[in-house]
Each structure stands twice: as C-alpha cells, then as structure tokens.
Design a protein around this motif. Structure first.
Motif, PDB file in Angstrom:
ATOM      1  N   PHE A  61       0.846  -1.205   0.000  1.00 61.88           N
ATOM      2  CA  PHE A  61       0.000   0.000   0.000  1.00 61.88           C
ATOM      3  C   PHE A  61       0.878   1.250   0.000  1.00 61.88           C
ATOM      4  O   PHE A  61       0.680   2.175  -0.807  1.00 61.88           O
ATOM      5  CB  PHE A  61      -0.911  -0.018   1.228  1.00 61.88           C
ATOM      6  CG  PHE A  61      -1.867   1.154   1.308  1.00 61.88           C
ATOM      7  CD1 PHE A  61      -3.204   0.983   1.040  1.00 61.88           C
ATOM      8  CD2 PHE A  61      -1.423   2.429   1.669  1.00 61.88           C
ATOM      9  CE1 PHE A  61      -4.093   2.054   1.131  1.00 61.88           C
ATOM     10  CE2 PHE A  61      -2.280   3.499   1.759  1.00 61.88           C
ATOM     11  CZ  PHE A  61      -3.634   3.307   1.484  1.00 61.88           C
ATOM     12  N   ALA A  62       1.850   1.289   0.913  1.00 61.99           N
ATOM     13  CA  ALA A  62       2.721   2.461   1.050  1.00 61.99           C
ATOM     14  C   ALA A  62       3.565   2.683  -0.205  1.00 61.99           C
ATOM     15  O   ALA A  62       3.880   3.823  -0.554  1.00 61.99           O
ATOM     16  CB  ALA A  62       3.632   2.293   2.263  1.00 61.99           C
ATOM     17  N   LEU A  63       3.921   1.610  -0.885  1.00 65.68           N
ATOM     18  CA  LEU A  63       4.716   1.726  -2.100  1.00 65.68           C
ATOM     19  C   LEU A  63       3.898   2.275  -3.261  1.00 65.68           C
ATOM     20  O   LEU A  63       4.366   3.146  -4.005  1.00 65.68           O
ATOM     21  CB  LEU A  63       5.281   0.350  -2.475  1.00 65.68           C
ATOM     22  CG  LEU A  63       5.983   0.264  -3.845  1.00 65.68           C
ATOM     23  CD1 LEU A  63       7.268   1.077  -3.845  1.00 65.68           C
ATOM     24  CD2 LEU A  63       6.245  -1.189  -4.214  1.00 65.68           C
ATOM     25  N   LEU A  64       2.671   1.798  -3.419  1.00 63.35           N
ATOM     26  CA  LEU A  64       1.881   2.118  -4.604  1.00 63.35           C
ATOM     27  C   LEU A  64       1.054   3.397  -4.480  1.00 63.35           C
ATOM     28  O   LEU A  64       0.807   4.072  -5.479  1.00 63.35           O
ATOM     29  CB  LEU A  64       0.955   0.949  -4.944  1.00 63.35           C
ATOM     30  CG  LEU A  64       1.637  -0.371  -5.315  1.00 63.35           C
ATOM     31  CD1 LEU A  64       0.588  -1.435  -5.623  1.00 63.35           C
ATOM     32  CD2 LEU A  64       2.575  -0.190  -6.505  1.00 63.35           C
ATOM     33  N   TYR A  65       0.614   3.735  -3.260  1.00 66.61           N
ATOM     34  CA  TYR A  65      -0.267   4.897  -3.097  1.00 66.61           C
ATOM     35  C   TYR A  65       0.321   6.187  -3.685  1.00 66.61           C
ATOM     36  O   TYR A  65      -0.372   6.908  -4.411  1.00 66.61           O
ATOM     37  CB  TYR A  65      -0.621   5.102  -1.623  1.00 66.61           C
ATOM     38  CG  TYR A  65      -1.517   6.298  -1.388  1.00 66.61           C
ATOM     39  CD1 TYR A  65      -2.893   6.194  -1.537  1.00 66.61           C
ATOM     40  CD2 TYR A  65      -0.979   7.551  -1.047  1.00 66.61           C
ATOM     41  CE1 TYR A  65      -3.718   7.291  -1.345  1.00 66.61           C
ATOM     42  CE2 TYR A  65      -1.793   8.651  -0.852  1.00 66.61           C
ATOM     43  CZ  TYR A  65      -3.163   8.519  -0.997  1.00 66.61           C
ATOM     44  OH  TYR A  65      -3.974   9.620  -0.824  1.00 66.61           O
ATOM     45  N   PHE A  67       2.357   6.730  -6.149  1.00 64.21           N
ATOM     46  CA  PHE A  67       2.411   6.753  -7.612  1.00 64.21           C
ATOM     47  C   PHE A  67       1.073   7.167  -8.209  1.00 64.21           C
ATOM     48  O   PHE A  67       1.011   8.020  -9.103  1.00 64.21           O
ATOM     49  CB  PHE A  67       2.837   5.385  -8.143  1.00 64.21           C
ATOM     50  CG  PHE A  67       4.294   5.083  -7.958  1.00 64.21           C
ATOM     51  CD1 PHE A  67       5.259   5.661  -8.779  1.00 64.21           C
ATOM     52  CD2 PHE A  67       4.709   4.233  -6.945  1.00 64.21           C
ATOM     53  CE1 PHE A  67       6.609   5.393  -8.597  1.00 64.21           C
ATOM     54  CE2 PHE A  67       6.059   3.962  -6.754  1.00 64.21           C
ATOM     55  CZ  PHE A  67       7.010   4.540  -7.587  1.00 64.21           C
ATOM     56  N   ASN A  68      -0.015   6.562  -7.731  1.00 59.85           N
ATOM     57  CA  ASN A  68      -1.323   6.913  -8.283  1.00 59.85           C
ATOM     58  C   ASN A  68      -1.773   8.292  -7.828  1.00 59.85           C
ATOM     59  O   ASN A  68      -2.456   9.010  -8.579  1.00 59.85           O
ATOM     60  CB  ASN A  68      -2.361   5.857  -7.899  1.00 59.85           C
ATOM     61  CG  ASN A  68      -2.041   4.499  -8.492  1.00 59.85           C
ATOM     62  OD1 ASN A  68      -2.215   3.477  -7.844  1.00 59.85           O
ATOM     63  ND2 ASN A  68      -1.541   4.457  -9.725  1.00 59.85           N
ATOM     64  N   ALA A  69      -1.397   8.687  -6.600  1.00 58.11           N
ATOM     65  CA  ALA A  69      -1.721  10.038  -6.137  1.00 58.11           C
ATOM     66  C   ALA A  69      -1.051  11.077  -7.024  1.00 58.11           C
ATOM     67  O   ALA A  69      -1.672  12.062  -7.434  1.00 58.11           O
ATOM     68  CB  ALA A  69      -1.286  10.211  -4.682  1.00 58.11           C
ATOM     69  N   LEU A  70       0.213  10.856  -7.349  1.00 58.14           N
ATOM     70  CA  LEU A  70       0.941  11.790  -8.223  1.00 58.14           C
ATOM     71  C   LEU A  70       0.406  11.743  -9.651  1.00 58.14           C
ATOM     72  O   LEU A  70       0.457  12.743 -10.366  1.00 58.14           O
ATOM     73  CB  LEU A  70       2.437  11.463  -8.201  1.00 58.14           C
ATOM     74  CG  LEU A  70       3.139  11.743  -6.872  1.00 58.14           C
ATOM     75  CD1 LEU A  70       4.555  11.170  -6.877  1.00 58.14           C
ATOM     76  CD2 LEU A  70       3.180  13.247  -6.586  1.00 58.14           C
ATOM     77  N   GLY A  71      -0.094  10.582 -10.066  1.00 58.76           N
ATOM     78  CA  GLY A  71      -0.702  10.506 -11.387  1.00 58.76           C
ATOM     79  C   GLY A  71      -1.869  11.460 -11.505  1.00 58.76           C
ATOM     80  O   GLY A  71      -2.085  12.080 -12.559  1.00 58.76           O
ATOM     81  N   ILE A  72      -2.628  11.627 -10.405  1.00 57.58           N
ATOM     82  CA  ILE A  72      -3.746  12.569 -10.392  1.00 57.58           C
ATOM     83  C   ILE A  72      -3.261  13.998 -10.186  1.00 57.58           C
ATOM     84  O   ILE A  72      -3.595  14.910 -10.959  1.00 57.58           O
ATOM     85  CB  ILE A  72      -4.758  12.191  -9.287  1.00 57.58           C
ATOM     86  CG1 ILE A  72      -5.432  10.855  -9.606  1.00 57.58           C
ATOM     87  CG2 ILE A  72      -5.805  13.297  -9.129  1.00 57.58           C
ATOM     88  CD1 ILE A  72      -6.310  10.875 -10.834  1.00 57.58           C
ATOM     89  N   THR A  73      -2.471  14.235  -9.142  1.00 64.45           N
ATOM     90  CA  THR A  73      -2.109  15.608  -8.776  1.00 64.45           C
ATOM     91  C   THR A  73      -1.148  16.256  -9.774  1.00 64.45           C
ATOM     92  O   THR A  73      -1.352  17.389 -10.210  1.00 64.45           O
ATOM     93  CB  THR A  73      -1.493  15.652  -7.373  1.00 64.45           C
ATOM     94  OG1 THR A  73      -0.261  14.911  -7.363  1.00 64.45           O
ATOM     95  CG2 THR A  73      -2.431  15.052  -6.353  1.00 64.45           C
ATOM     96  N   VAL A  74      -0.094  15.532 -10.124  1.00 72.19           N
ATOM     97  CA  VAL A  74       0.904  16.086 -11.047  1.00 72.19           C
ATOM     98  C   VAL A  74       0.466  15.901 -12.497  1.00 72.19           C
ATOM     99  O   VAL A  74       0.616  16.809 -13.319  1.00 72.19           O
ATOM    100  CB  VAL A  74       2.279  15.416 -10.825  1.00 72.19           C
ATOM    101  CG1 VAL A  74       3.285  15.880 -11.874  1.00 72.19           C
ATOM    102  CG2 VAL A  74       2.799  15.729  -9.424  1.00 72.19           C
ATOM    103  N   GLY A  75      -0.080  14.711 -12.816  1.00 75.02           N
ATOM    104  CA  GLY A  75      -0.439  14.407 -14.193  1.00 75.02           C
ATOM    105  C   GLY A  75      -1.781  14.969 -14.616  1.00 75.02           C
ATOM    106  O   GLY A  75      -1.865  15.963 -15.339  1.00 75.02           O
ATOM    107  N   TYR A  76      -2.854  14.346 -14.143  1.00 77.57           N
ATOM    108  CA  TYR A  76      -4.200  14.761 -14.542  1.00 77.57           C
ATOM    109  C   TYR A  76      -4.446  16.245 -14.278  1.00 77.57           C
ATOM    110  O   TYR A  76      -5.028  16.941 -15.117  1.00 77.57           O
ATOM    111  CB  TYR A  76      -5.235  13.952 -13.759  1.00 77.57           C
ATOM    112  CG  TYR A  76      -5.629  12.629 -14.379  1.00 77.57           C
ATOM    113  CD1 TYR A  76      -4.746  11.897 -15.160  1.00 77.57           C
ATOM    114  CD2 TYR A  76      -6.901  12.091 -14.162  1.00 77.57           C
ATOM    115  CE1 TYR A  76      -5.113  10.675 -15.710  1.00 77.57           C
ATOM    116  CE2 TYR A  76      -7.284  10.880 -14.707  1.00 77.57           C
ATOM    117  CZ  TYR A  76      -6.383  10.167 -15.484  1.00 77.57           C
ATOM    118  OH  TYR A  76      -6.764   8.965 -16.026  1.00 77.57           O
TER     119      TYR A  76
END
Length: 316
Positions: A61-65, A67-76
């Motif tokens: 959980f700590a490893l993957l969370y 990456f997807n958070a940054l996919g939204i905040t930085v990317g999307y």
C-alpha cells in the motif's frame, strides 16, 4: 454521475460567496462526513490484523499509493488540465497511466470535468459545487454528498470536444482514453498489488489480502482524498487569496492530498505548478515537479510569481 448544478432549477440559489465564518454545526457535519468512512476502515484494521492484514499488505500500500496520487495531482491536474509545465512524451504517458490507475476515469474525461469546474466554480454549470443546494445543515449535507461523489452518477457527460480538444488531438492520450484501453489500465490497479503480494508471500492468501488492502482500499483512500478537495475545500478553511468562488485552504488535508488542499491559491492562479506558496504550506506534488525539472524531464514550469501572488492576496 447525478444531476449537475446547471439543472438546479428547483434548488436554493447559490449563497453570497464573500468570506463568512461557517457555523459550528456546519463545520461539525463536514468533519463527520469526511472522517466517518475513514474511521470505519481504521476500526477494521486491528480486527483483521494477522489474518486478513499484515505488514506485506501495508508495505505494498505504502509503495503504490504515492504513484497513483501523483498521477492525479501532477499528471491529470497540474499538467494535463492546467498546463503548469511541459513534459517529455514518456513522462506524459507514465502520468496518464498512473492517473488512470486511480479509478477516477480516463484523463480526457477527468480534464474536461475539471476545466468546466473552474469555468463555473460554485455557480450554475459547476459539475460538483457543494453549494448547489444552498447553505444550512440540510442543504450543505446534500451539497457535500453531491460534490464528494453524487455528481459522478449524473446522466450527462461534460463535452470532451468543448473542454478538452487539445487532449483529443494528442494520439497517446486519445488512445489511453479508449474504453478497452482504460479497462486494462484500471485492471492493473488490482493486478499489480495482487502480483506483488503473491511474490512476497508465495501464497494465494498473500495475493488476496494484497488485492484488498493494497488494491481496493488504496483506490478508496485515494479517491476519497481527491473527492474531499471538491467538497471540503469549497466549504470551510482559510482564504489567503481573492477568488470569485468558495475555494479555501485546508491544512490537515495537505499531506494526504500531496498539496492539492491548498485549494484557494489554485483557484486564484490555476496554472501555477505550486499550490502551497506560503510559509509552512507543504506541497509534495510541487516538490516532485521540481525534481523532474532538475532531471530535465519537464520544463517551462509555471512557478509562483511574487507580483502576481501579491496582487491576489486577500489580506496582505
């Protein structure tokens, strides 16, 4: 997705958006609305510890969370919606995939909705304003549910051709926006933690628990934090900068949202790549963009401009 604000013919008119203290009862209802689901999940942790939950699940959980958070905040958000910086093709593709794994829709749909939100923030046409049903405990409760997740069930869709034509003209993003491709991206959200759980524990039990805690629960946590920006950060908090809407800064959401809850500055200066611009405002997403800029992966970053910020200060 439920009916949007544009259909609010029978609803109470939007309240005056000038800064006013929110009554305690309304603040309390907001806290309960946000914290109750999280408290319920937290209460389940000791019950399942050692049987349905272990350190392997927590580590995945700590490893993957992030990456997807940054996919939204930085990317999307900061790249694709507002053009806060430019990035190499592989960075754009990676961020679009990571954002898609968050289960908040394809990048084209997400960007179209968010651009529409900024155009009509807290007015008719905003797809997820918590003020759609007016002030007061009952109106705000209905509005919070609408802004937090109710709007996702509305029947109509924001026009992609009107609000995201640049993304539709990008072959990579258009391809990843296809239903069949997005389904594969979304499926990887569960398959990756499940695979890691199986490899680390060498058991089906480890695979299944990782699927639940580091897969489904990770999606729940990430989505709930993102939805809180739509709801909580438009209800109460601090206004450091002048805007035409209810956007506010909520400090206690800053770290889990990776800096997105410094929402007031974002609405005052949407293209700025850093949202936490004042002393003590931690913005993890901005730091990641800074590191990528140092690595040469991104450029033309729109960092805060002191003069522009000074002109927008609510209480200099």
């Amino acid at each position: 997705m439920t009916t949007g604000v544009a259909e609010a013919g029978s609803r109470a008119p939007l309240p005056d958006i000038s800064p006013k203290p929110v009554p305690f009862i309304e603040r309390a209802s907001v806290v309960v609305f946000v914290l109750a689901p999280i408290a319920g999940v937290a209460a389940a942790v000791p019950f399942f510890w050692g049987w349905g939950l272990g350190w392997t699940d927590v580590a995945i959980f700590a490893l993957l969370y992030p990456f997807n958070a940054l996919g939204i905040t930085v990317g999307y958000h900061r790249l694709f919606t507002h053009g806060g910086f430019k990035a190499k093709r592989w960075v754009r593709i990676a961020l679009a995939i990571l954002g898609g794994q968050a289960w908040q829709g394809s990048v084209v749909f997400w960007v179209a909705d968010h651009r529409r939100h900024h155009k009509y923030a807290d007015q008719e046409g905003d797809p997820h304003s918590p003020w759609a049903y007016g002030p007061g405990v009952w109106g705000l409760t209905k509005g919070l549910f609408h802004a937090h997740m109710g709007w996702l069930f509305r029947k109509e869709r924001t026009s992609r051709t009107k609000y995201a034509p640049d993304l539709l003209n990008d072959p990579d993003l258009r391809f990843m926006g296809r239903n069949d491709v997005y389904v594969l991206i979304a499926a990887s959200t569960l398959l990756v933690p499940m695979g890691l759980g199986a490899l680390l524990t060498w058991s089906w039990h480890g695979a299944v628990t990782a699927l639940f805690w580091a897969g489904l629960l990770r999606v729940f946590a990430g989505d709930h934090i993102t939805f809180s920006i739509n709801s909580i950060c438009h209800v109460f908090g601090k206004e450091d900068f002048k805007t035409r809407d209810h956007s506010r800064n909520v400090w206690w959401l800053a770290i889990p949202s990776f800096g997105e809850s410094w929402h007031n500055l974002h609405h005052a200066d949407p293209t700025c790549a850093r949202h936490g611009v004042l002393k003590g405002q931690i913005d993890i997403s901005a730091r990641v963009i800074w590191l990528m800029e140092k690595a040469g992966w991104v450029w033309d970053v729109r960092w805060p401009d002191p003069q522009r910020l000074a002109a927008r200060r609510a209480n200099p």
